[in-house]
Design an enzyme around this catalytic site. Structure first.
Site, PDB file in Angstrom:
ATOM      1  N   ARG A  85       0.933  -1.417  -0.180  1.00 35.11           N
ATOM      2  CA  ARG A  85      -0.180   0.032  -0.085  1.00 35.11           C
ATOM      3  C   ARG A  85       0.849   1.310   0.002  1.00 35.11           C
ATOM      4  NH1 ARG A  85      -5.414  -1.123  -0.197  1.00 35.11           N
ATOM      5  NH2 ARG A  85      -5.764  -3.296   0.760  1.00 35.11           N
ATOM      6  N   HIS A 109      13.217  -2.273  -2.412  1.00 41.65           N
ATOM      7  CA  HIS A 109      12.614  -2.432  -3.833  1.00 41.65           C
ATOM      8  C   HIS A 109      13.515  -3.395  -4.855  1.00 41.65           C
ATOM      9  CE1 HIS A 109      10.092  -1.733  -7.350  1.00 41.65           C
ATOM     10  NE2 HIS A 109      11.140  -1.562  -8.137  1.00 41.65           N
TER      11      HIS A 109
HETATM   12  C1  GRF Z   1      10.538  -8.124  -1.574  1.00 43.09           C
HETATM   13  O1  GRF Z   1      11.047  -8.567  -2.907  1.00 43.09           O
HETATM   14  C2  GRF Z   1      10.788  -6.768  -1.566  1.00 43.09           C
HETATM   15  O2  GRF Z   1      11.704  -6.312  -2.430  1.00 43.09           O
HETATM   16  C3  GRF Z   1       9.443  -6.211  -2.329  1.00 43.09           C
HETATM   17  O3  GRF Z   1       8.307  -7.126  -1.813  1.00 43.09           O
HETATM   18  C4  GRF Z   1       9.054  -8.257  -1.422  1.00 43.09           C
HETATM   19  C5  GRF Z   1       8.665  -8.835  -0.141  1.00 43.09           C
HETATM   20  O4  GRF Z   1       8.960 -10.017   0.102  1.00 43.09           O
HETATM   21  N1  GRF Z   1       9.329  -4.947  -2.043  1.00 43.09           N
HETATM   22  P1  GRF Z   1       9.261 -10.365   1.895  1.00 43.09           P
HETATM   23  O5  GRF Z   1       7.489 -10.302   2.195  1.00 43.09           O
HETATM   24  O6  GRF Z   1       9.980  -9.659   2.439  1.00 43.09           O
HETATM   25  O7  GRF Z   1       9.456 -12.045   1.778  1.00 43.09           O
END
Ligand code: GRF
Length: 201
Positions: A85, A109
């Site tokens: 979000r 990211h």
């Molecule tokens: C990860 O790939 C992160 O870079 C992105 O969302 C994903 C989250 O994965 N923003 P997790 O829930 O930390 O395993």
């Protein structure tokens, strides 16, 4: 004083868990006060409970609920870890730091920003056929995946990579990068670098 933080997460929570583990291991550097999720069934909430960290479900629309939790806990920083979000302006304002010139909110990211912002970044990078991909930890502002860059880590796309092996290479870097970024912030020794403007921006 150690840095206090809350985590916002919507999903599996592997990055969230790495940050909570860091705080448990290096409590002089950082304290995790709570994990907040917009999804009641997010596995990230269970990961927090297992570590004895307050796990709070707040629907994304309930901004007053978010602000009430923040007013109670008074965290220094927020870490978005797979939070699907957009944080609303009053929540970002809560973390605004005029000395720093931005909000004390981090996000991870899975691309070398400013390349491939938005959803499905691994898919975007793979489809574009980039020889070098990466992960970014950056400051959150009101636009998506847009704020100043704190840390990046690169990896190569190998000749035999299919999408799964390509993404696994990136996922293997994410948790350590996020911990290193938070450790740098906690130490006060870090530099922020603006993202170069995107085409059409
Ligand atoms: C990860 O790939 C992160 O870079 C992105 O969302 C994903 C989250 O994965 N923003 P997790 O829930 O930390 O395993």
């Amino acid at each position: 004083m150690s840095l206090s933080f809350v985590i916002f997460a919507s999903g599996t929570g592997t990055n969230a868990d790495a940050l909570m583990e860091f705080a448990a291991r290096e409590s002089k550097a950082a304290r995790c006060l709570a994990l907040i999720s917009d999804r009641a069934e997010a596995p990230a909430l269970e990961k927090a409970r297992k570590r004895g960290i307050e796990a709070i479900h707040i629907p994304a629309k309930d901004m007053d609920g978010q602000l009430a939790v923040l007013a109670r806990l008074r965290p220094d920083w927020a870490c978005l870890a797979g939070y699907m979000r957009i944080l609303k302006a009053p929540v970002l304002d809560f973390f605004q730091d005029d000395m720093l010139g931005c909000a004390r909110v981090l996000n991870i990211h899975p691309s070398l920003l400013p390349a491939f912002p938005g959803m499905r970044a691994y898919e975007q990078a793979f489809a574009a056929g980039v020889p070098e991909a990466g992960i970014t930890v950056h400051i959150v502002d009101e636009k998506i995946d847009n704020g100043p860059i704190l840390m990046q880590r690169k990896y190569r796309r190998e000749a035999g990579d299919d999408f799964e092996t390509f993404m696994a290479r990136g996922r293997a870097l994410e948790n350590d990068l996020y911990v290193d970024a938070l450790r740098a912030v906690a130490s006060g020794r870090f530099e922020l670098r603006s993202q170069s403007p995107r085409e059409g921006a």
